[in-house]
Motif scaffolding. Structure first.
Motif, mmCIF file in Angstrom:
data_model
loop_
_atom_site.group_PDB
_atom_site.id
_atom_site.type_symbol
_atom_site.label_atom_id
_atom_site.label_comp_id
_atom_site.label_asym_id
_atom_site.label_seq_id
_atom_site.Cartn_x
_atom_site.Cartn_y
_atom_site.Cartn_z
ATOM 1 N N ARG A 88 0.830 -1.287 -0.167
ATOM 2 C CA ARG A 88 -0.198 -0.078 -0.013
ATOM 3 C C ARG A 88 0.909 1.291 -0.007
ATOM 4 O O ARG A 88 0.710 2.054 -0.766
ATOM 5 N N GLN A 89 1.846 1.059 0.594
ATOM 6 C CA GLN A 89 2.773 2.643 0.908
ATOM 7 C C GLN A 89 3.631 2.580 -0.283
ATOM 8 O O GLN A 89 3.693 3.607 -0.774
ATOM 9 N N GLY A 90 4.076 1.708 -0.836
ATOM 10 C CA GLY A 90 5.144 1.624 -1.960
ATOM 11 C C GLY A 90 4.077 2.049 -3.053
ATOM 12 O O GLY A 90 4.485 2.707 -3.960
ATOM 13 N N ARG A 91 3.055 1.504 -3.265
ATOM 14 C CA ARG A 91 2.148 1.695 -4.597
ATOM 15 C C ARG A 91 1.959 3.236 -4.330
ATOM 16 O O ARG A 91 1.792 3.884 -5.400
ATOM 17 N N ARG A 92 1.404 3.554 -3.266
ATOM 18 C CA ARG A 92 1.035 5.091 -3.082
ATOM 19 C C ARG A 92 2.022 5.956 -3.604
ATOM 20 O O ARG A 92 1.810 7.115 -4.307
ATOM 21 N N GLU A 93 3.176 5.519 -3.050
ATOM 22 C CA GLU A 93 4.417 6.527 -3.353
ATOM 23 C C GLU A 93 4.663 6.562 -4.787
ATOM 24 O O GLU A 93 5.125 7.457 -5.600
ATOM 25 N N LEU A 94 4.716 5.391 -5.700
ATOM 26 C CA LEU A 94 4.870 5.266 -7.069
ATOM 27 C C LEU A 94 3.664 5.912 -7.843
ATOM 28 O O LEU A 94 4.040 6.488 -8.889
ATOM 29 N N LEU A 95 2.720 5.657 -7.616
ATOM 30 C CA LEU A 95 1.410 6.189 -8.423
ATOM 31 C C LEU A 95 0.731 7.635 -8.005
ATOM 32 O O LEU A 95 -0.008 8.039 -8.635
ATOM 33 N N GLY A 96 1.533 8.107 -6.900
ATOM 34 C CA GLY A 96 0.550 9.050 -6.285
ATOM 35 C C GLY A 96 1.358 10.644 -6.529
ATOM 36 O O GLY A 96 0.807 11.638 -6.299
ATOM 37 N N GLY A 97 2.774 10.338 -7.428
ATOM 38 C CA GLY A 97 3.362 11.372 -7.537
ATOM 39 C C GLY A 97 2.838 12.319 -8.697
ATOM 40 O O GLY A 97 1.663 11.707 -9.477
ATOM 41 N N PRO A 98 3.323 13.375 -9.002
ATOM 42 C CA PRO A 98 4.767 13.967 -8.397
ATOM 43 C C PRO A 98 4.245 14.859 -6.909
ATOM 44 O O PRO A 98 3.147 15.050 -6.763
ATOM 45 N N PHE A 99 5.152 14.957 -5.997
ATOM 46 C CA PHE A 99 5.072 15.350 -4.865
ATOM 47 C C PHE A 99 5.839 16.952 -4.865
ATOM 48 O O PHE A 99 6.844 16.725 -4.845
ATOM 49 N N ALA A 107 0.581 -1.214 -13.695
ATOM 50 C CA ALA A 107 0.613 0.080 -13.458
ATOM 51 C C ALA A 107 1.877 0.765 -12.817
ATOM 52 O O ALA A 107 2.575 1.880 -13.014
ATOM 53 N N VAL A 108 2.254 -0.114 -11.818
ATOM 54 C CA VAL A 108 3.514 0.297 -10.731
ATOM 55 C C VAL A 108 4.679 0.329 -11.698
ATOM 56 O O VAL A 108 5.636 1.154 -11.756
#
Length: 215
Positions: free
Chosen positions: A113-124, A170-171
């Motif tokens: 969950r945390q890794g997927r969020r980091e990769l799919l949630g950007g850019p930050f 997707a990741v």
């Protein structure tokens, strides 16, 4: 009306530190690359952790998962089965002992969950220095898992990874972009195919995912 215990919000578990996250995320990606174990999954339990059992047809994939679990203090048993007549095959089964499966499941769930969020949630915008450093490492971990445990589809013009998991596909596409590599998602026969062009881009993705760079 008084608030009952069931009405109280449950505290979210603290996020994993970056090093733990990267190891747990890589394991979660490796497990998602493989089909469910032949053992009765109803008896083992559902979910991405699959009851603490993972099966690989490559020794290097099994050894990598053992290494990662060792770093996370999760014990594992390694069983090797061989078979076939003309075409020999090996099946490497890794089993987490029952008393450690809850911790294993929690690590995989949180890591994914945390890794997927980091990769799919950007850019930050205004991302911290650790985040700028570790997001490409997460991307490399996902590709390392796929190259070890996924189904390879090699052609003269591209390197492909066959997957049944859409989220993981997707990741990988987003992770490739973080590594400055163009990747495309194509539908396959009963699967998803993530492809990277041969030449410079294939070399870059494989070099990023090498175990020697993953200490």
């Amino acid at each position: 009306m008084p608030t009952t215990l069931l009405d109280r919000p449950r505290p979210s578990p603290p996020p994993l530190d970056w090093l733990t996250l990267t190891d747990a995320f890589e394991i979660a990606c490796m497990v998602r690359c493989t089909p469910p174990p032949a053992t009765d999954v109803r008896r083992l339990g559902s979910g991405p952790h699959r009851g603490g059992i993972a099966e690989f047809n490559r020794e290097d994939a099994a050894q990598r998962m053992r290494q990662l679990l060792g770093r996370l203090d999760v014990p594992v048993e390694h069983e090797l089965t061989t078979g076939g007549l003309r075409r020999r095959y090996e099946l490497h089964r890794l089993s987490v002992p029952p008393q450690h499966r809850a911790a294993y499941a929690n690590l995989l769930t949180a890591g994914w969950r945390q890794g997927r969020r980091e990769l799919l949630g950007g850019p930050f915008p205004g991302a911290s220095a650790p985040r700028r450093l570790w997001r490409p490492r997460l991307a490399a971990a996902a590709w390392r898992a796929a190259l070890l445990a996924g189904g390879r589809h090699v052609r003269r013009h591209c390197l492909g990874i066959r997957l049944s998991d859409r989220d993981l596909a997707a990741v990988l596409v987003r992770g490739a972009a973080l590594l400055d590599v163009p990747a495309a998602l194509r539908p396959g026969s009963g699967c998803f195919l993530v492809v990277v062009p041969n030449g410079e881009y294939r070399e870059r993705i494989t070099e990023s995912a090498e175990l020697s760079a993953a200490s």
